[in-house]
Design a protein around this motif. Structure first.
Motif, PDB file in Angstrom:
ATOM      1  N   LYS A   2      -8.272  -2.580   4.383  1.00 43.87           N
ATOM      2  CA  LYS A   2      -7.387  -3.000   3.302  1.00 43.87           C
ATOM      3  C   LYS A   2      -5.929  -2.944   3.757  1.00 43.87           C
ATOM      4  CE  LYS A   2      -6.114  -1.921  -1.434  1.00 43.87           C
ATOM      5  NZ  LYS A   2      -6.321  -1.019  -2.574  1.00 43.87           N
ATOM      6  N   ALA A   3      -5.576  -1.873   4.461  1.00 41.84           N
ATOM      7  CA  ALA A   3      -4.200  -1.743   4.958  1.00 41.84           C
ATOM      8  C   ALA A   3      -3.889  -2.831   5.972  1.00 41.84           C
ATOM      9  CB  ALA A   3      -3.993  -0.357   5.564  1.00 41.84           C
ATOM     10  N   ARG A   4      -4.848  -3.134   6.845  1.00 43.31           N
ATOM     11  CA  ARG A   4      -4.629  -4.194   7.843  1.00 43.31           C
ATOM     12  C   ARG A   4      -4.420  -5.549   7.162  1.00 43.31           C
ATOM     13  NH1 ARG A   4      -5.605  -3.532  13.482  1.00 43.31           N
ATOM     14  NH2 ARG A   4      -5.061  -5.700  13.256  1.00 43.31           N
ATOM     15  N   SER A   6      -3.228  -5.986   4.236  1.00 44.80           N
ATOM     16  CA  SER A   6      -1.928  -5.922   3.574  1.00 44.80           C
ATOM     17  C   SER A   6      -0.790  -6.272   4.528  1.00 44.80           C
ATOM     18  CB  SER A   6      -1.698  -4.532   2.982  1.00 44.80           C
ATOM     19  OG  SER A   6      -2.631  -4.269   1.976  1.00 44.80           O
ATOM     20  N   VAL A   7      -0.939  -5.911   5.791  1.00 46.29           N
ATOM     21  CA  VAL A   7       0.073  -6.274   6.793  1.00 46.29           C
ATOM     22  C   VAL A   7       0.185  -7.789   6.860  1.00 46.29           C
ATOM     23  CG1 VAL A   7       0.658  -6.265   9.252  1.00 46.29           C
ATOM     24  CG2 VAL A   7      -0.184  -4.183   8.167  1.00 46.29           C
ATOM     25  N   GLU A  21       5.490  -0.757   4.677  1.00 48.00           N
ATOM     26  CA  GLU A  21       4.584   0.163   3.998  1.00 48.00           C
ATOM     27  C   GLU A  21       3.138  -0.070   4.435  1.00 48.00           C
ATOM     28  OE1 GLU A  21       2.648   2.983   2.200  1.00 48.00           O
ATOM     29  OE2 GLU A  21       4.821   2.935   2.409  1.00 48.00           O
ATOM     30  N   ALA A  22       2.763  -1.324   4.647  1.00 49.83           N
ATOM     31  CA  ALA A  22       1.404  -1.622   5.095  1.00 49.83           C
ATOM     32  C   ALA A  22       1.162  -1.055   6.492  1.00 49.83           C
ATOM     33  CB  ALA A  22       1.152  -3.125   5.064  1.00 49.83           C
ATOM     34  N   HIS A  23       2.146  -1.188   7.381  1.00 47.58           N
ATOM     35  CA  HIS A  23       2.007  -0.608   8.724  1.00 47.58           C
ATOM     36  C   HIS A  23       1.876   0.915   8.631  1.00 47.58           C
ATOM     37  CE1 HIS A  23       2.363  -3.971  11.446  1.00 47.58           C
ATOM     38  NE2 HIS A  23       3.398  -4.434  10.774  1.00 47.58           N
ATOM     39  N   ALA A  25       0.600   2.540   6.143  1.00 49.63           N
ATOM     40  CA  ALA A  25      -0.745   2.813   5.624  1.00 49.63           C
ATOM     41  C   ALA A  25      -1.791   2.691   6.734  1.00 49.63           C
ATOM     42  CB  ALA A  25      -1.076   1.858   4.476  1.00 49.63           C
ATOM     43  N   VAL A  26      -1.626   1.717   7.618  1.00 49.01           N
ATOM     44  CA  VAL A  26      -2.531   1.579   8.764  1.00 49.01           C
ATOM     45  C   VAL A  26      -2.440   2.829   9.638  1.00 49.01           C
ATOM     46  CG1 VAL A  26      -2.973   0.302  10.901  1.00 49.01           C
ATOM     47  CG2 VAL A  26      -2.509  -0.947   8.787  1.00 49.01           C
ATOM     48  N   ARG A  28      -1.533   5.864   8.768  1.00 47.37           N
ATOM     49  CA  ARG A  28      -2.156   7.004   8.083  1.00 47.37           C
ATOM     50  C   ARG A  28      -3.680   6.938   8.193  1.00 47.37           C
ATOM     51  NH1 ARG A  28       1.961   5.785   4.386  1.00 47.37           N
ATOM     52  NH2 ARG A  28       0.514   4.671   3.019  1.00 47.37           N
ATOM     53  N   ALA A  29      -4.228   5.757   8.027  1.00 50.43           N
ATOM     54  CA  ALA A  29      -5.689   5.600   8.115  1.00 50.43           C
ATOM     55  C   ALA A  29      -6.184   5.915   9.523  1.00 50.43           C
ATOM     56  CB  ALA A  29      -6.087   4.178   7.724  1.00 50.43           C
TER      57      ALA A  29
END
Length: 72
Positions: A2-4, A6-7, A21-23, A25-26, A28-29
């Motif tokens: 999902k984060a990827r 979002s990027v 923010e998406a990067h 989140a990636v 953090r995951a």
């Protein structure tokens, strides 16, 4: 994933803050999965990350793969 995704969405939209923010989140995951951050295992073997297979102890194995391995 999902984060990827979002990027990509943020990039296509030209939304720099959302992309940042998406990067994050990636990152953090990946850290939560153990893919980034400090090494959490020690098998006593050499750390060959960031080395090309052909320049390591696996050179003979890599050479035997030939060009079918996707590397020329």
């Amino acid at each position: 994933m999902k984060a990827r995704r979002s990027v990509g969405v943020a990039k296509r939209a030209g939304n720099a803050p959302a992309e940042h923010e998406a990067h994050a989140a990636v990152d953090r995951a990946k850290r939560a999965l153990g893919e980034r951050g400090p090494v959490w295992w020690d098998d006593g073997g050499p750390d060959l990350n960031r080395h090309m297979a052909r320049t390591t102890i696996y050179a003979d194995w890599f050479e035997a793969l030939g060009t079918d391995a996707g590397v020329k």
